[in-house]
Design an enzyme around this catalytic site. Sequence first.
Site, PDB file in Angstrom:
ATOM      1  N   GLN A   1       7.178   4.525  -4.775  1.00 27.94           N
ATOM      2  CA  GLN A   1       6.446   3.370  -5.295  1.00 27.94           C
ATOM      3  C   GLN A   1       7.140   2.691  -6.470  1.00 27.94           C
ATOM      4  O   GLN A   1       6.729   1.602  -6.879  1.00 27.94           O
ATOM      5  CB  GLN A   1       5.034   3.791  -5.723  1.00 27.94           C
ATOM      6  CG  GLN A   1       4.163   4.328  -4.616  1.00 27.94           C
ATOM      7  CD  GLN A   1       3.757   3.263  -3.603  1.00 27.94           C
ATOM      8  OE1 GLN A   1       3.896   2.070  -3.830  1.00 27.94           O
ATOM      9  NE2 GLN A   1       3.253   3.710  -2.458  1.00 27.94           N
TER      10      GLN A   1
ATOM     11  N   ASN B   1       0.774   6.653  -5.690  1.00 28.56           N
ATOM     12  CA  ASN B   1       0.530   5.625  -4.679  1.00 28.56           C
ATOM     13  C   ASN B   1      -0.918   5.161  -4.620  1.00 28.56           C
ATOM     14  O   ASN B   1      -1.201   4.048  -4.189  1.00 28.56           O
ATOM     15  CB  ASN B   1       0.965   6.123  -3.296  1.00 28.56           C
ATOM     16  CG  ASN B   1       0.369   7.487  -2.957  1.00 28.56           C
ATOM     17  OD1 ASN B   1       0.581   8.451  -3.691  1.00 28.56           O
ATOM     18  ND2 ASN B   1      -0.357   7.571  -1.861  1.00 28.56           N
TER      19      ASN B   1
ATOM     20  N   CYS C   1      -1.361   7.223   4.742  1.00 26.31           N
ATOM     21  CA  CYS C   1      -1.025   8.409   5.534  1.00 26.31           C
ATOM     22  C   CYS C   1      -2.243   9.285   5.817  1.00 26.31           C
ATOM     23  O   CYS C   1      -2.242  10.093   6.733  1.00 26.31           O
ATOM     24  CB  CYS C   1       0.044   9.234   4.825  1.00 26.31           C
ATOM     25  SG  CYS C   1       1.580   8.325   4.587  1.00 26.31           S
TER      26      CYS C   1
ATOM     27  N   THR D   1       9.495  10.401   2.956  1.00 27.54           N
ATOM     28  CA  THR D   1       8.916  11.642   3.490  1.00 27.54           C
ATOM     29  C   THR D   1      10.011  12.625   3.877  1.00 27.54           C
ATOM     30  O   THR D   1       9.962  13.812   3.511  1.00 27.54           O
ATOM     31  CB  THR D   1       8.017  11.336   4.706  1.00 27.54           C
ATOM     32  OG1 THR D   1       6.836  10.668   4.254  1.00 27.54           O
ATOM     33  CG2 THR D   1       7.610  12.624   5.424  1.00 27.54           C
TER      34      THR D   1
END
Length: 375
Positions: free
Chosen positions: A180, A152, A326, A72
């Site tokens: 990933q 993801n 998330c 992130t």
Amino acid sequence: MSVYLDCNATAPIDPAVAAVVTKYLIKEFGNAGSRTHDFGTRAKQAVEKARQQLAQVVSTGKDEVIFTSGATESNNLVILGLAPEGEKTGKKHIITTAIEHKAVLEPCEALEKKGFEVTYLKPGSDGRIKPEDLADALRDDTLLVSIMHANNETGAIQPLAECLELLKTHDAYFHTDAAQSFGKIPKTLENKRIDFISVSAHKLYGPKGVGALIARKRGYKRPPLSPIMFGGGQEKGLRPGTLPVHLIAGLGEAAEQALQNQAQRKEACLKLKDEALSALSELNPRYHGADNALAHTINFSVPGINSEAAIVALKGIAAVSNGSACTSQSYTLSHVLTAMDMPQEEIMGAIRASWCHMTETVDWSAIVRALKELL
């Protein structure tokens, strides 16, 4: 006890990695920035070893590895960190996809509010974007192209090689969120046309709270990133703060283990995938992004079954999810599946199962029985 099938949210830590983290957390606890004693020297050596271990996975130089708190932060550093260069050169166009992680989409949205223009490429029904759409979107003022390596939610692997071929004659920077895929799909990330690669340790059987940005040089020139945080000057001035040596050493060990064991890990994951597809077939599921997908991910829906009900029904049997961790608290429709133009009923019923080479035996028949009871 339920089997854990949510490795795309976070994966279990490799025992060898845990041993390294413990060593540098408890015994070798020095600050890598301390130059006056052996504790600091050994900490610095551990950081530099980890830098080399990550670099080897994608055949790049260790001086191109910047440690961050995770993918992130790496994504934000690329997108927001390139903005001053875009403003200086007048190149204020960004191309990304509608299926990116929010850690890419939200920084792009922030730049749109500052006058940047963002083109969002839509995927096909297979969850993959089309290289020809990228070709159509490219402009002279395109500053950055950001396309994830593998999604993801669906596991769909994006056609990066074809996209990079299109950029051979264009000077736009290319970034891929490889949270990933790093250490799991060989060769693709070795392509020198990829300027930036975002890495997350806890998706690679490492510790949470650490990741990296691989920022390749063009020739001998570093990409023109500006810091988005200040104070201390660590990591070439791009990521200030005391380095978490124990986490970085763990990430390095995770990268080395991945490089050494890619083939065996993929084989183990594909075996589980074959078992899953065989067992689930009697439910006549609809798979989302099944072709060209990660070996350890399936996303499916069964007509008549809501994913929330399925997750409750599977408690005590299997831990699965219905999208990105998330955004799992928001109960909004998946932006990934919505971008694939799936019917709302299928989106509401979508279940993601993701595993790894350490996943114990899965009782797929028990999963099927539990889902059948909802029909």
